[in-house]
Structures are given as C-alpha cells and as structure tokens.
Scaffold this motif. Structure first.
Motif, PDB file in Angstrom:
ATOM      1  N   LYS A 179       0.838  -1.206   0.000  1.00  0.00           N
ATOM      2  CA  LYS A 179       0.000   0.000   0.000  1.00  0.00           C
ATOM      3  C   LYS A 179       0.873   1.256   0.000  1.00  0.00           C
ATOM      4  O   LYS A 179       0.605   2.217  -0.753  1.00  0.00           O
ATOM      5  N   PHE A 216      -5.434   3.601  -4.605  1.00  0.00           N
ATOM      6  CA  PHE A 216      -4.581   4.394  -3.721  1.00  0.00           C
ATOM      7  C   PHE A 216      -3.934   5.489  -4.581  1.00  0.00           C
ATOM      8  O   PHE A 216      -3.199   5.173  -5.538  1.00  0.00           O
ATOM      9  N   GLN A 220      -5.752  -1.222  -6.220  1.00  0.00           N
ATOM     10  CA  GLN A 220      -5.310  -2.092  -5.115  1.00  0.00           C
ATOM     11  C   GLN A 220      -5.339  -3.576  -5.494  1.00  0.00           C
ATOM     12  O   GLN A 220      -4.910  -4.413  -4.711  1.00  0.00           O
TER      13      GLN A 220
END
Length: 468
Positions: free
Chosen positions: A43, A134, A151
């Motif tokens: 992430k 993201f 993602q």
C-alpha cells in the motif's frame, strides 16, 4: 508384534501430530503477520508510485504547459484500458477534466478512492464499482492533478504469497508427519524389542539382551545399553549366587554321607540303650532331610542355570500319571487318604523328559498328601491342549490362602502351618523349574475347597504332530 505396534503408534504419532499442528499454527500466524506487513508495504509503495507520478505530471505542467500535460495524460490513459492506473486533471477555470477518471472531491496528499463513492471511471464501468484505488493529489495554480493505482495488485500479490505459503506449509507438514510416522514406528519397534527382552528376563532367561543396530546413537539406545549392562550384571550375580548355593550343597553332601555311614552302624548295635538308639534315629532322619534338601538345591541349580540338558522323547503322559498314582496309592492308604487318576484311559503321547515330568507330578501329589488331613481325596488329571499337555493335581484339603499362591513357589518358602512338617520347601520350586524347562508354567488355584495345581507343558506336542 504388529498388534503391539498398532497399539503403540497412536501415542507416538499423537506427539508427532501435536508438534506438527503447533508448527502449522505457528506458520499460519507467521503468514498472517506477513500478510499484514506485506499489505502495508505494498500500500505504501502504491502511494509512493502515485505520488512520484503526480509530481512528475506537475513538473510537466510547469515546464510544458497545460496542453502538453493533457496530451500526456490522454496518452497514459489510452494504455490503461484495464483501469489499473488512473489519471485526473481538473483545470482551475472549471473546464472539462482530462483523464480516465473523475474525482468528486479532489484532495491533496495520499487519498483512498472508492469507485462509485469518491470517484468514477471514464468511460464508466460497472465491473469496477466499489474497487479501491490508492492515489495522490496535488493542487497547482492551473488545477488539480490526481494519480491513482488499483489495489488489485496488492490482492494479487497477497494471493500469490498465501498460495506459496499454503503449498510450502502443506509440503512441510506432509514431510514432518511422514518423518514422525516412520520415526514413531521405528521407536515403537525398538520399545517392543526392549519389552520382549524384559518379558524374557521375567520368564527366567537372564541371557536375553537388546541387540539393536550399531548405528543407533539416540537416547533410546543409551537406555538399551544401560539395560544390557544391568542385565549382564544381574546374570553374573545370579549365576554366582546359584553357583555358591550349588557348591555349598555339593561340598556338604560328602560330610552328611559320612555322618550317615557313622550313625547307621551305631543304631544297629545291641549294646546301646533305647534312648541313645532313638537319638541316633532322629539324627539319621535329620541327616536324610538335609541330604534331600541339598540334592534338591543341586538339581534346582542345574535346571535354572541350563546345565541340565533336556533330553525329550515321545512318552505316554497317561501312563506316567498312572504310574505315579499307583506308586503313591499305598502311602495315601496308610494316611487314610485316597488318590485316583481321572482319565479316559486313551494313550496320549507327547515329547518330554519322562523322569523330570514324573518327578514334578510326584512332588505335586506328595504335597497334597503331606499337607492335608485324613479323608482327603486327591485327583490326578491329564488334559491334552492345542499346544501341549496339562497335568493337574487337585485335593479337597485346607488349600492355600490366595495371597500365598505365588509365594509358595519361592525357594524355601513354607506356610506357617507347614513349618513343623518334614519337607525342604523346594518341591514347588522344582516343579516350576521343570515346567519352564518344558516351555510351560505351574499354576496354583483355589479348588473350593482345597488346592488345584496344574503343570502346563507348552513345549509338548500331541501325538498327531510327533508322527508326522
């Protein structure tokens, strides 16, 4: 042995399986931690990639202008048909936005965009509704620049990781269980071999040893080595003790014989008074009793140490029992008792040593005669077995208390009520040794009333087997 292995494997395998389960749970926990850590790292990497590209587009805007920026965004969006990378530029003047997404509320810095809630795809796609991206937003004087990464890359990476962990864990678990299984079987077999040694020693074979393998060097092999050393020492001590007993008995036989030879002529002399003759007679009885005791000790030592070679032959066990009953019938009659043979009268041949079996049967019948009151009925029975012969002597006398049944087979052990009666206390010990020499046992039980003594000769074979 297979039955014993099946009984023992579950406990050994249980330990192995418990350790394997602990290993599996630890691996799953480690995989869970790795899932979280790798997810956070991926992430952060998506945020960083989005930030770097957003800054690059911002620099392009400053150096080349808005038209060049829009051209570059359209070019990048054209290669992103799968919507894995999203771009958004909203001019400050309120003109139409450029890119393959439309952000409802642009924001500076790292942002999480959910399609359908925070942003939408251009052109709109129902297949991606709810997907997470993201991204990173930058506000410039010319307008908003937002770059986002799907993602799904994180989910795909985590799935690959979990599949790898699952396969690795399954293979490791299978290898662990297999090694534990074979190790458990090997150890169970070795434990059974040790138990077999202990059973042989309990049966009187002090020469039994655990052989094992030369390459064994674990804790169990150390226990086996210690057991072999202990058994060696035990055998040495028992043989020394037996030899001492035999030597003492042998050395005392000659003096006792000389004493008897001295006393017998004195008892026959005419010039001695009756009291002296009676004392000499009692002395001769005592000497005879001691001689019988030492003879029994010597014979018992020969039987237990294996110095006596067992010579067997096909003999009629029914005839042996009949001869013993015939021999002891006058003794029983004089004592106002009866002894009889309970037999079908058919010939029953078996491989055994007739002299030793006769002695054992005489000892059992003589015990019944000497330790029972007048009017006692004594029965001798011969029963063929699948693997041998059983000779039983039963009486309806006082019997032996149950706690004493095994003790009376010990050397010199006598019941309190029998201590004043003649005897060596070795009769049942001799019978027990003769039984073991023939691969059998001596079993004493309550005849309700009286005693039932059964001599089982397991090494004997029925006639049908002898004639083959």
């Amino acid at each position: 042995m297979n039955g014993l292995l099946r009984l023992r494997l579950p406990s050994a395998m249980g330990l192995a399986l418990r350790l394997s389960v602990v290993f599996a749970l630890s691996s799953v926990a480690a995989g869970g931690v790795a899932w979280v850590v790798i997810g956070d790292e991926l992430k952060a990497r998506l945020f960083r990639d989005a930030e770097l590209e957003a800054k690059a587009l911002s620099a392009e805007l400053q150096t080349s202008g808005e038209a060049e920026l829009k051209q570059q965004i359209r070019h990048a969006a054209a290669f992103g048909e799968d919507f894995s990378n999203l771009y958004y530029f909203a001019p400050a003047g309120g003109a139409n936005s450029t890119g393959n997404m439309r952000v409802f509320r642009p924001a500076s810095g790292n942002v999480i965009l959910r399609i359908g809630t925070d942003a939408d795809l251009v052109p709109r796609s129902a297949d991606h509704q709810g997907d997470l991206y993201f991204g990173h937003g930058i506000r410039t004087p010319a307008g908003w620049i937002v770059v986002a990464r799907d993602q799904q890359w994180i989910a795909d990476s985590q799935e690959v990781m979990m599949q790898s962990v699952a396969w690795g864990l399954a293979i490791a678990f299978l290898i662990t269980v297999s090694l534990a299984y074979f190790s458990a079987r090997r150890n169970a077999r070795r434990v059974e071999e040790l138990n077999e040694v202990l059973r042989s020693v309990s049966a009187g074979d002090l020469s039994a040893r655990y052989k094992g393998q030369e390459k064994e060097s674990d804790d169990l092999s150390e226990v086996a080595d210690g057991l072999n050393q202990m058994l060696g020492k035990l055998q040495e001590n028992v043989e020394r003790l037996t030899q001492v007993s035999a030597d003492i008995a042998h050395d005392l036989r000659s003096p006792l014989t000389r004493i008897r030879l001295w006393l017998e002529p004195l008892a026959l002399r005419d010039d001695i008074d009756p009291d002296t003759r009676e004392a000499i007679g009692r002395s001769l009885v005592s000497v005879q009793s001691m001689s019988e005791t030492f003879d029994a000790i010597l014979q018992l030592a020969q039987l237990e140490t294996g110095n006596l070679t067992l010579e067997t032959q096909a003999a009629d066990v029914q005839q042996i029992a009949a001869n013993v009953v015939e021999m002891l019938s006058p003794v029983a009659e004089d004592a106002e008792k009866s002894i009889a043979l309970n037999s079908e009268g058919t010939e029953l041949l078996a491989n055994l040593n007739p002299e030793l079996v006769t002695q054992a049967l005489v000892n059992l019948a003589d015990n019944a005669l000497r330790h029972s009151p007048a009017g006692t009925r004594i029965t001798v029975e011969v029963t063929p077995l699948a693997g041998g012969i059983r000779l039983c002597v039963s009486d309806n006398g006082p019997g032996i208390p149950e706690p004493e049944l095994e003790k009376v087979k010990r050397r010199f052990y006598r019941l309190d009520r029998s201590r004043n009666q003649p005897g060596t206390g070795l009769g049942l010990s001799l019978v027990d040794a003769i039984a073991e020499l023939h691969g059998g046992t001596l079993e004493l039980s309550d005849n309700k009333p009286g005693l039932r003594a059964c001599l089982t000769l397991r090494g004997s074979r029925p006639r049908t087997e002898i004639n083959r």
